[in-house]
Write an enzyme that holds these catalytic residues in place. Structure first.
Site, PDB file in Angstrom:
ATOM      1  N   ASP A   1       0.808  -1.223   0.000  1.00 41.79           N
ATOM      2  CA  ASP A   1       0.000   0.000   0.000  1.00 41.79           C
ATOM      3  C   ASP A   1       0.843   1.274   0.000  1.00 41.79           C
ATOM      4  O   ASP A   1       0.306   2.374  -0.094  1.00 41.79           O
ATOM      5  CB  ASP A   1      -0.957   0.012   1.204  1.00 41.79           C
TER       6      ASP A   1
ATOM      7  N   ARG B   1     -12.007   7.227  -0.044  1.00 45.19           N
ATOM      8  CA  ARG B   1     -12.302   5.922   0.582  1.00 45.19           C
ATOM      9  C   ARG B   1     -11.415   5.678   1.798  1.00 45.19           C
ATOM     10  O   ARG B   1     -11.806   4.961   2.710  1.00 45.19           O
ATOM     11  CB  ARG B   1     -12.028   4.782  -0.412  1.00 45.19           C
TER      12      ARG B   1
HETATM   13  C1  UD1 Z   1      -5.475  -6.069   2.715  1.00 42.17           C
HETATM   14  C2  UD1 Z   1      -5.663  -4.579   2.667  1.00 42.17           C
HETATM   15  C3  UD1 Z   1      -4.979  -3.984   1.443  1.00 42.17           C
HETATM   16  C4  UD1 Z   1      -3.518  -4.420   1.393  1.00 42.17           C
HETATM   17  C5  UD1 Z   1      -3.394  -5.937   1.513  1.00 42.17           C
HETATM   18  C6  UD1 Z   1      -1.953  -6.404   1.623  1.00 42.17           C
HETATM   19  C7  UD1 Z   1      -7.818  -4.281   3.719  1.00 42.17           C
HETATM   20  C8  UD1 Z   1      -9.239  -3.909   3.570  1.00 42.17           C
HETATM   21  N1  UD1 Z   1      -7.078  -4.291   2.605  1.00 42.17           N
HETATM   22  O1  UD1 Z   1      -6.133  -6.598   1.565  1.00 42.17           O
HETATM   23  O2  UD1 Z   1      -5.069  -2.566   1.536  1.00 42.17           O
HETATM   24  O3  UD1 Z   1      -2.970  -4.006   0.144  1.00 42.17           O
HETATM   25  O4  UD1 Z   1      -4.080  -6.387   2.696  1.00 42.17           O
HETATM   26  O5  UD1 Z   1      -1.336  -5.804   2.720  1.00 42.17           O
HETATM   27  O6  UD1 Z   1      -7.325  -4.542   4.808  1.00 42.17           O
HETATM   28  N2  UD1 Z   1      -4.763 -14.092  -1.653  1.00 42.17           N
HETATM   29  C9  UD1 Z   1      -5.057 -15.332  -2.138  1.00 42.17           C
HETATM   30  N3  UD1 Z   1      -6.113 -16.012  -1.576  1.00 42.17           N
HETATM   31  C10 UD1 Z   1      -6.849 -15.503  -0.559  1.00 42.17           C
HETATM   32  C11 UD1 Z   1      -6.549 -14.223  -0.072  1.00 42.17           C
HETATM   33  C12 UD1 Z   1      -5.485 -13.537  -0.638  1.00 42.17           C
HETATM   34  O7  UD1 Z   1      -4.404 -15.833  -3.050  1.00 42.17           O
HETATM   35  O8  UD1 Z   1      -7.796 -16.173  -0.111  1.00 42.17           O
HETATM   36  C13 UD1 Z   1      -3.632 -13.329  -2.234  1.00 42.17           C
HETATM   37  C14 UD1 Z   1      -4.083 -12.019  -2.877  1.00 42.17           C
HETATM   38  O9  UD1 Z   1      -4.505 -12.209  -4.198  1.00 42.17           O
HETATM   39  C15 UD1 Z   1      -2.821 -11.198  -2.775  1.00 42.17           C
HETATM   40  C16 UD1 Z   1      -2.174 -11.677  -1.461  1.00 42.17           C
HETATM   41  O10 UD1 Z   1      -2.776 -12.937  -1.175  1.00 42.17           O
HETATM   42  O11 UD1 Z   1      -1.954 -11.515  -3.827  1.00 42.17           O
HETATM   43  C17 UD1 Z   1      -2.371 -10.768  -0.277  1.00 42.17           C
HETATM   44  O12 UD1 Z   1      -3.752 -10.454  -0.139  1.00 42.17           O
HETATM   45  P1  UD1 Z   1      -4.414 -10.108   1.263  1.00 42.17           P
HETATM   46  O13 UD1 Z   1      -3.340  -9.922   2.298  1.00 42.17           O
HETATM   47  O14 UD1 Z   1      -5.489 -11.076   1.545  1.00 42.17           O
HETATM   48  O15 UD1 Z   1      -5.040  -8.697   0.964  1.00 42.17           O
HETATM   49  P2  UD1 Z   1      -6.439  -8.158   1.458  1.00 42.17           P
HETATM   50  O16 UD1 Z   1      -6.727  -8.664   2.838  1.00 42.17           O
HETATM   51  O17 UD1 Z   1      -7.457  -8.323   0.393  1.00 42.17           O
END
Ligand code: UD1
Length: 430
Positions: free
Chosen positions: A305, A397
Site C-alpha cells: 500500500d 475511501r
Molecule cells: C489487505 C488490505 C490492502 C492491502 C493488503 C496487503 C484491507 C481492507 N485491505 O487486503 O489494503 O494491500 O491487505 O497488505 O485490509 N490471496 C489469495 N487467496 C486468498 C486471499 C489472498 O491468493 O484467499 C492473495 C491475494 O490475491 C494477494 C495476497 O494474497 O496476492 C495478499 O492479499 P491479502 O493480504 O489477503 O489482501 P487483502 O486482505 O485483500
C-alpha cells in the site's frame, strides 16, 4: 465532478495528526457484531469505506450510533438478517469480514462478493479453506458467498499464501468455534494484531497475533468492550513521503514508529533524515533524493500500500531504481499518469524500472485506485505548475480530510466542484 487542483512546488512544513487505521477499523467493526452487548469504538477514521461498512451493518439490523466523528457505539443484539446484499457493500473489499463475524456468531452468513479487481485478482480461496477447516459448508453462487455450519470446531490450518484478510476472517470464526485452532503462515500486519487485541478485549482467547503462528481457544460468547483503534500506518507513511518528495520538514503525530520501520528505512536510503520519538516521526528532506531498490512484502516488509508513493519519490531520485511488486499483479496502472507528468518509468510484469527525472510537471491526471491516487497527489505537490486530479472518490475511501491536512502543511491543494471553486483557487494561488 469533484477534483483536486494542485499547484506544486511548495516544500511541506509543519505537523500533521494521523487518524485511526482504516484496515484495522473495518474488521473491528465487523467483529463488534459478534456480541449482543454494546461495544464502543474510538479513533474510527471518518472515511467512505468505514461509512459503507457501518451502513451494511445497519442494513442487517445492527444499531449504530455515531457519538462523534471518530467514536461509535454498536449493538448487534437484534440482528434481523444474515444476508448482506446491497449495492454499496460490493464497493468495499472488506465486506468479506462480515462473513467471518456472522459465521462465527450465528453459524450462517450470506454476503455479496466484492466486484471487479482494481489492483489485481484478489482471490478468497484461503478464506474459504479456513471456513471449511472449521466445519462450515461454503458455496459461491450468484455473486454471493453462502456459508453455514452445524458446529464450528477448531482445526490446524496452514495458509498457502500470507493473507491479511484470510488470517483475520479465520481468526474471527475460530474465536467462537469449539476447541483449539492453530493458524500457520498467518499475516503479521499491525492491523491483524489490533483485531486480535479487540477480540481478546471482548473475551476471546487469541495468542501469537503478530507472529506467523496464531493459537486460538474458542469461547462460547463474547462480551462488551471499549476499544481504541491503532493509528494508520499507511496514512502516516503517505505524509512521510509527502515530506520527501517536496523536500519538506514534516512531523507526523499520533503514530506507532515501530509500525513504520520499513518506510523509515527506505526514506533513509533515499537520503532523508528521520527522527523518531514515542508517538511521532519527523521527516526532513533537504537534498536531492537518491535511487534505491524496493520489493513489496508482507509485514514487516515494505507494504504494497506504499508502493505507489515510493515509486513517485524514486521517479524524482538521481539514478536508476527498481520497484518490485510481489503482492498484487496489477498495481502499476498509475504509471501512465505519472508519465504524463514527465516520469521515465518502464513497467515489465511486476517490476518498474525507474530513471529519475529530477522534477515532474503539472498535468491533468486521474486516480486509478486509493493508494495510487494519494501517490499522484504527492507527485502533483512536487511538480512544477498546476495539476488537476480526477476520480478523487478513490482517495476519499481511505484518507480523512486529505486535502485539508495537506493545506495545514502549506500545500496549495483545493477540492473543486464548480467553476466558481476553481476561480477561487486561481485567486488564492495567483
Ligand atoms: C489487505 C488490505 C490492502 C492491502 C493488503 C496487503 C484491507 C481492507 N485491505 O487486503 O489494503 O494491500 O491487505 O497488505 O485490509 N490471496 C489469495 N487467496 C486468498 C486471499 C489472498 O491468493 O484467499 C492473495 C491475494 O490475491 C494477494 C495476497 O494474497 O496476492 C495478499 O492479499 P491479502 O493480504 O489477503 O489482501 P487483502 O486482505 O485483500
Amino acid at each position: 465532478m469533484e477534483q483536486y487542483v494542485i499547484k506544486g512546488g511548495n516544500p511541506l512544513v509543519g505537523e500533521v495528526e494521523i487518524g485511526g487505521a482504516k484496515n484495522a477499523a473495518l474488521p473491528i467493526l465487523a467483529a463488534a457484531i459478534m456480541t449482543d452487548d454494546t461495544v464502543h469504538i474510538d479513533n474510527l477514521p471518518d472515511v467512505r469505506d468505514i461509512n459503507v461498512m457501518l451502513g451494511a451493518m445497519e442494513s442487517i439490523g445492527t444499531l449504530v450510533h455515531r457519538e462523534g466523528r471518530h467514536y461509535v457505539t454498536i449493538n448487534a443484539a437484534n440482528i434481523s438478517s444474515l444476508v448482506v446484499d446491497n449495492e454499496n457493500v460490493k464497493k468495499i473489499r472488506a465486506s468479506y469480514y462480515l462473513i467471518g463475524a456472522l459465521l462465527g456468531k450465528y453459524k450462517h452468513a450470506e454476503v455479496t462478493l466484492p466486484g471487479g479487481c482494481d489492483i489485481g485478482c484478489r482471490a478468497i480461496d484461503q478464506h474459504i479453506k479456513g471456513f471449511r477447516a472449521l466445519g462450515a459448508e461454503v458455496v459461491v453462487e450468484h455473486g454471493m458467498i453462502r456459508t453455514r455450519a452445524e458446529r464450528l470446531v477448531g482445526s490446524h490450518i496452514y495458509m498457502d499464501v500470507v493473507s491479511v484478510g484470510a488470517t483475520i476472517n479465520v481468526m474471527m470464526v475460530a474465536a467462537m468455534a469449539e476447541g483449539k485452532t492453530i493458524i500457520e503462515n498467518a499475516a503479521k500486519e499491525p492491523h491483524v494484531v489490533d483485531v486480535a487485541n479487540f477480540l481478546n478485549s471482548m473475551g476471546a482467547n487469541i495468542k501469537g497475533a503478530g507472529t506467523d503462528v496464531i493459537r486460538i481457544k474458542g469461547v462460547p460468547s463474547l462480551h462488551k468492550s471499549d476499544y481504541t483503534i491503532i493509528p494508520d500506518q499507511i496514512e502516516a507513511g503517505t505524509f512521510m513521503f509527502a515530506a520527501a518528495v517536496t523536500r519538506g520538514d514534516v512531523t507526523v503525530r499520533n503514530v506507532i514508529p515501530k509500525h513504520l520501520e520499513s518506510i523509515t528505512a527506505k526514506l533513509l536510503e533515499l537520503g532523508c533524515e528521520v527522527q523518531e520519538e514515542d508517538d511521532c516521526v519527523r521527516v526532513v528532506c533537504s537534498r536531492e533524493l537518491r535511487h534505491t531498490h524496493v520489493k513489496t512484502l508482507p509485514y514487516p516488509g515494505f507494504p504494497t500500500d506504499m508502493q505507489p508513493q515510493i515509486t513517485v519519490a524514486l521517479g524524482l531520485a538521481s539514478g536508476t531504481s527498481i520497484v518490485t511488486e510481489s503482492i498484487f499483479e496489477n498495481r502499476f496502472k498509475y504509471v501512465d499518469e505519472l508519465t504524463r507528468m514527465g516520469a521515465n518509468i518502464k513497467v515489465e510484469g511486476n517490476t518498474a524500472i525507474i530513471d529519475g527525472v529530477g522534477r515532474y510537471t503539472g498535468a491533468g491526471i486521474s486516480a486509478p485506485d486509493l493508494r495510487a491516487g494519494a501517490a499522484l497527489v504527492l507527485a502533483a505537490l512536487s511538480a512544477e505548475g498546476e495539476s488537476h486530479l480526477d476520480n478523487i472518490h478513490y482517495i476519499q475511501r481511505g484518507y480523512e480530510d486529505f486535502h485539508l491536512k495537506l493545506q495545514g502543511l502549506g500545500a496549495q491543494i483545493h477540492l473543486v466542484d464548480t467553476e466558481q471553486d476553481y476561480s477561487n483557487f486561481r485567486m488564492m494561488t495567483g
